[in-house]
Design an enzyme around this catalytic site. Structure first.
Site, PDB file in Angstrom:
ATOM      1  N   ASP A  38     -10.072  -5.589  -9.142  1.00 35.81           N
ATOM      2  CA  ASP A  38      -9.456  -4.824  -8.054  1.00 35.81           C
ATOM      3  C   ASP A  38      -8.155  -4.127  -8.439  1.00 35.81           C
ATOM      4  O   ASP A  38      -8.169  -3.079  -9.076  1.00 35.81           O
ATOM      5  CB  ASP A  38      -9.272  -5.778  -6.857  1.00 35.81           C
ATOM      6  N   HIS A  54     -13.957  -7.915  -0.366  1.00 36.24           N
ATOM      7  CA  HIS A  54     -12.974  -8.610   0.466  1.00 36.24           C
ATOM      8  C   HIS A  54     -13.577  -8.970   1.827  1.00 36.24           C
ATOM      9  O   HIS A  54     -13.063  -8.554   2.864  1.00 36.24           O
ATOM     10  CB  HIS A  54     -11.709  -7.770   0.726  1.00 36.24           C
ATOM     11  N   ARG A  77       0.825  -1.196   0.000  1.00 34.42           N
ATOM     12  CA  ARG A  77       0.000   0.000   0.000  1.00 34.42           C
ATOM     13  C   ARG A  77       0.868   1.258   0.000  1.00 34.42           C
ATOM     14  O   ARG A  77       0.537   2.246  -0.654  1.00 34.42           O
ATOM     15  CB  ARG A  77      -0.951  -0.003   1.214  1.00 34.42           C
TER      16      ARG A  77
HETATM   17 ZN    ZN Z   1     -10.252  -2.388  -3.486  1.00 34.70          ZN
END
Ligand code: ZN
Length: 475
Positions: A341, A290, A99
């Protein structure tokens, strides 16, 4: 212009009469013979007639046809960094280190680059047989965190990219407020994402005025995650949405990482799915993306709610998220759909295959996601992903049925995965066999052919723009 580029008029030959005859078509009741499809100017199916004699003058499909797949989760800009994080950056590389890299990439994005990347991504989706996409759009502001002169600039670019490519879209502007539970202050590298509920609703209104909804475009919202909003701000967002767009789709990242589950328990005393179901009226308009980490009680409660579990198996595997209990969830009649995604793969066949393979590896069994009623596992997963993807999209897609969008794929019946086999094994071949190129040779959206012979009508131009954008971003 390369010689391979196909003139646009060649894409339209089957559509002159808004009718198509298919020797085999996958309808809600399964494979049917001699099917005549008819649709209107708006790209909506008006008649689907099996066991019909081929009328004179109507184009014939060049192979078996099936509904196009809805993609229920996309962050378009991440397409450009797919494959750039596949090395070990530190001793323990995980979701959170990925991330950080993604944030550094997002910080450099420009409106022009975003549009070019999204346009190429949507071309890739169409080629792969995704005919619509839910865009979970959280990049809103300039790099310094201030709004663009048009607050909806970046969302508008993404909507324009979808219409350039010819893919259906559910645009979901994302509310992102905090960096963690208990309303922790956002980080500096999150400033391009940040809004209050009021500002986000204002952004959505601006976007809808600039790009009004139509047959191929609709809107909803996406609270980013329970860690990025508070209970009060989530409620304010939903109240504001209902005043304007009642029943519009609501998507949220819910339980992707065990770390966020632990933080949720520490902050609230409950696990994320349990907390959300307990406090909000979660029903068929919701998509819980998710829902990876759910216990047995949450699995049953989520299935009973009618919400869609948004599964993204290739991304979840790539990021080391975990394995969703799909066997138990589908056994409880839970709704599911699939998304690409982060776009480490843009291929619904890979998502369905990995979904099943994850269950096989965990349970050391085969054909885990088949059921007594549906022995063909590929057909069961295809049907589930069509229905759940359509529900999450808030659009009438995912079925060759009257009132639905005229979105379909044409398979090459001479592809080795289908050739010399009976129709009841075709989807198994399409989903599970990885031999040679794709068996998808044509893709139609709203009754219009946008992919022919495996090539998108604007493929060269879209790729040139994408390549230039990536070169600049990585310079
Ligand atoms: Zn996402």
């Amino acid at each position: 212009m390369p010689a391979a580029r196909i003139a646009r008029k060649e894409f339209d030959v089957t559509n002159d009469r808004h009718a198509l005859f298919a020797a085999h078509a996958y309808l809600p009741q399964g494979w049917r013979r001699d099917v005549l499809l008819e649709w209107n100017e708006g790209g909506v199916l008006t008649a689907v007639s099996p066991d019909t004699a081929a009328p004179a003058g109507v184009a014939r499909a060049r192979g078996p046809i099936a509904p196009g797949m809805p993609n229920l989760h996309s962050h378009a800009f991440q397409r450009a960094m797919a494959g750039l994080a596949e090395y070990r950056a530190q001793a323990a590389d995980n979701f959170w280190s990925w991330r950080d890299l993604m944030y550094r990439f997002a910080a450099r994005m420009t409106p022009e680059a975003l549009q070019s990347i999204a346009r190429w991504l949507y071309v890739e989706m169409l080629k792969a047989g995704y005919t619509s996409v839910c865009e979970f759009h959280y990049l809103h502001h300039a790099p310094n965190g201030r709004g663009y002169a048009n607050v909806a600039e970046l969302g508008q670019r993404v909507v324009e990219a979808a219409s350039q490519a010819g893919i259906g879209m559910t645009m979901l502007p994302v509310l992102y407020q905090y960096s963690g539970f208990n309303q922790r202050d956002p980080r500096p590298d999150q400033r391009r994402f940040l809004n209050t509920p009021e500002a986000l609703l204002d952004l959505l209104s601006t976007l809808r005025r600039a790009k009004p909804a139509h047959g191929a475009l609709t809107y909803g919202v996406a609270p980013h995650s329970l860690r990025a909003v508070s209970e009060a701000s989530l409620r304010a967002l939903l109240d504001g949405l209902d005043a304007d767009l009642p029943r519009a789709p609501v998507h949220i990242h819910i339980a992707e990482q065990t770390g966020e589950v632990d933080e949720c328990v520490a902050a609230t005393g409950a696990r994320p799915v349990a907390w959300l179901l307990d406090r909000f009226d979660v029903d068929a308009r919701w998509c819980l993306v998710h829902a990876t980490h759910v216990d047995a009680k949450e699995t049953a409660a989520l299935a009973a709610s009618g919400a869609v579990a948004g599964l993204c198996p290739t991304t979840e595997a790539n990021l080391g998220d975990g394995v969703f209990p799909a066997h138990d969830y589908l056994g409880a009649n839970g709704q599911m759909g699939i998304g690409s995604d982060s776009h480490i793969a843009v291929d619904w066949r890979s998502e369905l295959r990995l979904l099943e393979y994850g269950q096989r590896l965990v349970r050391r069994q085969r054909n885990v996601l088949a059921s007594d009623a549906r022995a063909q596992v590929a057909e069961r997963l295809f049907d589930a992903a069509l229905a759940g993807g359509a529900r999450a999209s808030g659009r009438a897609v995912g079925a060759l049925a009257v009132g639905h969008r005229a979105d379909w794929l044409v398979f090459d019946q001479t592809h080795p995965s289908l050739d010399a086999r009976s129709p009841d094994t075709w989807l198994a071949g399409v989903v599970f066999c990885e031999h040679g190129g794709s068996p998808i040779v044509e893709v139609h959206t709203g009754g219009r052919c946008v992919v022919r012979d495996g090539r998108h009508e604007d493929e060269d131009q879209a790729y040139a723009g994408y390549r230039e954008a990536v070169a600049r971003l990585l310079a």
